[in-house]
Design a protein around this motif. Structure first.
Motif, PDB file in Angstrom:
ATOM      1  N   PRO A 172       0.842  -1.203   0.000  1.00 31.59           N
ATOM      2  CA  PRO A 172       0.000   0.000   0.000  1.00 31.59           C
ATOM      3  C   PRO A 172       0.873   1.248   0.000  1.00 31.59           C
ATOM      4  CG  PRO A 172      -0.633  -1.522   1.772  1.00 31.59           C
ATOM      5  CD  PRO A 172       0.673  -2.000   1.227  1.00 31.59           C
ATOM      6  N   ARG A 173       0.337   2.344  -0.489  1.00 30.27           N
ATOM      7  CA  ARG A 173       1.075   3.602  -0.519  1.00 30.27           C
ATOM      8  C   ARG A 173       1.514   3.988   0.900  1.00 30.27           C
ATOM      9  NH1 ARG A 173      -1.297   8.954  -3.264  1.00 30.27           N
ATOM     10  NH2 ARG A 173      -2.829   7.376  -3.809  1.00 30.27           N
ATOM     11  N   CYS A 230      -3.808  -7.229  -6.190  1.00 22.65           N
ATOM     12  CA  CYS A 230      -3.364  -5.835  -6.148  1.00 22.65           C
ATOM     13  C   CYS A 230      -4.446  -4.914  -5.590  1.00 22.65           C
ATOM     14  CB  CYS A 230      -2.945  -5.382  -7.543  1.00 22.65           C
ATOM     15  SG  CYS A 230      -1.389  -6.108  -8.127  1.00 22.65           S
ATOM     16  N   ARG A 231      -5.696  -5.183  -5.900  1.00 22.11           N
ATOM     17  CA  ARG A 231      -6.788  -4.355  -5.390  1.00 22.11           C
ATOM     18  C   ARG A 231      -6.863  -4.429  -3.857  1.00 22.11           C
ATOM     19  NH1 ARG A 231      -6.178  -2.450  -9.472  1.00 22.11           N
ATOM     20  NH2 ARG A 231      -7.539  -2.320 -11.288  1.00 22.11           N
ATOM     21  N   GLU A 234      -3.939  -2.559  -2.306  1.00 23.30           N
ATOM     22  CA  GLU A 234      -4.215  -1.120  -2.375  1.00 23.30           C
ATOM     23  C   GLU A 234      -5.028  -0.646  -1.178  1.00 23.30           C
ATOM     24  OE1 GLU A 234      -6.841   1.931  -5.156  1.00 23.30           O
ATOM     25  OE2 GLU A 234      -6.967  -0.243  -5.398  1.00 23.30           O
ATOM     26  N   ARG A 235      -5.932  -1.493  -0.707  1.00 23.77           N
ATOM     27  CA  ARG A 235      -6.815  -1.118   0.396  1.00 23.77           C
ATOM     28  C   ARG A 235      -6.223  -1.445   1.763  1.00 23.77           C
ATOM     29  NH1 ARG A 235      -9.666  -1.562  -4.051  1.00 23.77           N
ATOM     30  NH2 ARG A 235     -11.679  -0.482  -4.288  1.00 23.77           N
ATOM     31  N   ARG A 251      -1.253  -0.587 -11.318  1.00 26.73           N
ATOM     32  CA  ARG A 251      -0.920   0.742 -10.806  1.00 26.73           C
ATOM     33  C   ARG A 251      -1.484   1.857 -11.673  1.00 26.73           C
ATOM     34  NH1 ARG A 251       4.888   3.100 -12.205  1.00 26.73           N
ATOM     35  NH2 ARG A 251       5.135   2.319 -14.313  1.00 26.73           N
ATOM     36  N   ALA A 254      -4.603   2.150  -9.454  1.00 27.05           N
ATOM     37  CA  ALA A 254      -4.568   1.778  -8.040  1.00 27.05           C
ATOM     38  C   ALA A 254      -3.454   2.524  -7.319  1.00 27.05           C
ATOM     39  CB  ALA A 254      -4.358   0.263  -7.908  1.00 27.05           C
ATOM     40  N   LEU A 256      -0.956   1.947  -5.527  1.00 31.41           N
ATOM     41  CA  LEU A 256       0.029   0.947  -5.128  1.00 31.41           C
ATOM     42  C   LEU A 256       1.425   1.532  -5.185  1.00 31.41           C
ATOM     43  CD1 LEU A 256      -1.045  -2.236  -7.122  1.00 31.41           C
ATOM     44  CD2 LEU A 256      -1.385  -1.827  -4.701  1.00 31.41           C
ATOM     45  N   GLY A 306       3.345   4.127  -7.067  1.00 31.83           N
ATOM     46  CA  GLY A 306       1.961   4.491  -7.316  1.00 31.83           C
ATOM     47  C   GLY A 306       1.799   5.977  -7.423  1.00 31.83           C
TER      48      GLY A 306
END
Length: 307
Positions: A172-173, A230-231, A234-235, A251, A254, A256, A306
């Protein structure tokens, strides 16, 4: 001994799947009919051909001999079909292809779509398996071709490069593992993972590397494909490892961060393997030529992040 081609094809399917039920389904046959055919084969020979248990069925030593000869018969049939194809335009050919996760998700869909459109007389039986299992199946004559990572032992098989592939870490970011350059797989093992579902060749590959480090991956959830993985990453559900091409696609929309892995096994060349390329049927050789027309090129890792 009165075995017909249907008997031999069914027995091969049972040996390949490890199950009479799955072998019957692959043969488009009712379970009762498949069981009766196997019993008929065993009665004709006077010996059991399958060891039946709660986990499925596997060939006995005599059954393995039947598998060997049945595969030779089917191989000769495919060679005949290929050689007669120019004379009998309606004759269908069949190629059995096994592939690891990366190739089956990232490269083979486009490659096979073009090939099948150009060759309507050829059908392909495509199945996902781990690279080591693919090598065993091809070596045993249970598949015509395999696509595997080059890190697996390919001794005894002929190979040709297919595509390049690199595994990367997705987080995640703002995650602690992002922003500091490449990360070793061992340094990720304390994190919760979003993994791929049971049976995924890539996930089995990663599990084996964790086991070599004396650890196991801790999964928050497991999903069927890299896009869903990946989804969830991301969360903030966890971190994951996917092929670089899948991360690049995800990305685009998303939040990411994608981090290179420093392990020597992360960059891979995917290899097409066969027992002997010159002994393949004409249909399988045509597929080999098509799949290896583009030489693989592994570009240096780019700094992925991301938005």
């Amino acid at each position: 001994m009165r075995f017909d081609l249907t008997d031999l094809r069914l027995f091969l399917h049972i040996a390949e799947t490890g199950s009479i039920t799955a072998g019957a389904e692959r043969s488009a046959m009712a379970l009762a009919s498949a069981s009766a055919r196997i019993r008929g084969m065993e009665e004709a020979l006077g010996i059991p051909l399958l060891e039946r248990g709660r986990r499925g069925a596997r060939p006995t030593p005599a059954g393995r001999a039947v598998v060997h000869h049945a595969r030779q018969v089917m191989h000769q049939l495919e060679r005949m079909r290929g050689e007669l194809n120019d004379y009998a335009k309606g004759l269908k050919g069949h190629v059995r292809l096994l592939s690891n996760t990366a190739a089956i998700n990232e490269f083979l869909p486009d490659a096979l779509a073009g090939f099948l459109a150009a060759n309507p007389n050829i059908d392909i039986d495509l199945e996902e398996r781990p690279s080591h299992a693919i090598v065993e199946a091809v070596a045993a004559g249970l598949a015509d071709l395999g696509v595997v990572a080059d890190m697996v032992d390919l001794a005894g098989l002929e190979t040709r490069p297919f595509r390049s592939d690199r595994l990367v870490l997705v987080v995640p970011r703002g995650h602690r593992l992002a922003g500091g350059g490449a990360v070793a797989f061992a340094d990720t093992l304390d994190e919760p993972f979003v993994g791929l579902s049971t049976g995924s060749a890539l996930q089995e590959y990663l599990n084996s590397h964790a086991a070599r480090a004396g650890r196991s991956l801790s999964f928050r959830v497991r999903v069927r494909g890299p896009v869903a993985l990946c989804r969830l990453v991301e969360r903030g559900v966890g971190i994951g490892i996917v092929p670089e091409m899948a991360a690049q696609r995800a990305r685009e929309s998303a939040a990411l961060q994608v981090v290179p892995l420093s392990d020597p096994w992360a960059p891979r060349v995917l290899m097409l393997c066969a027992r002997r390329f010159d002994e393949l049927s004409a249909h399988a050789r045509r597929l080999v030529e098509d799949l290896t027309a583009q030489p693989p090129v592994l570009a240096p890792p780019e700094p992925l992040s991301g938005p």
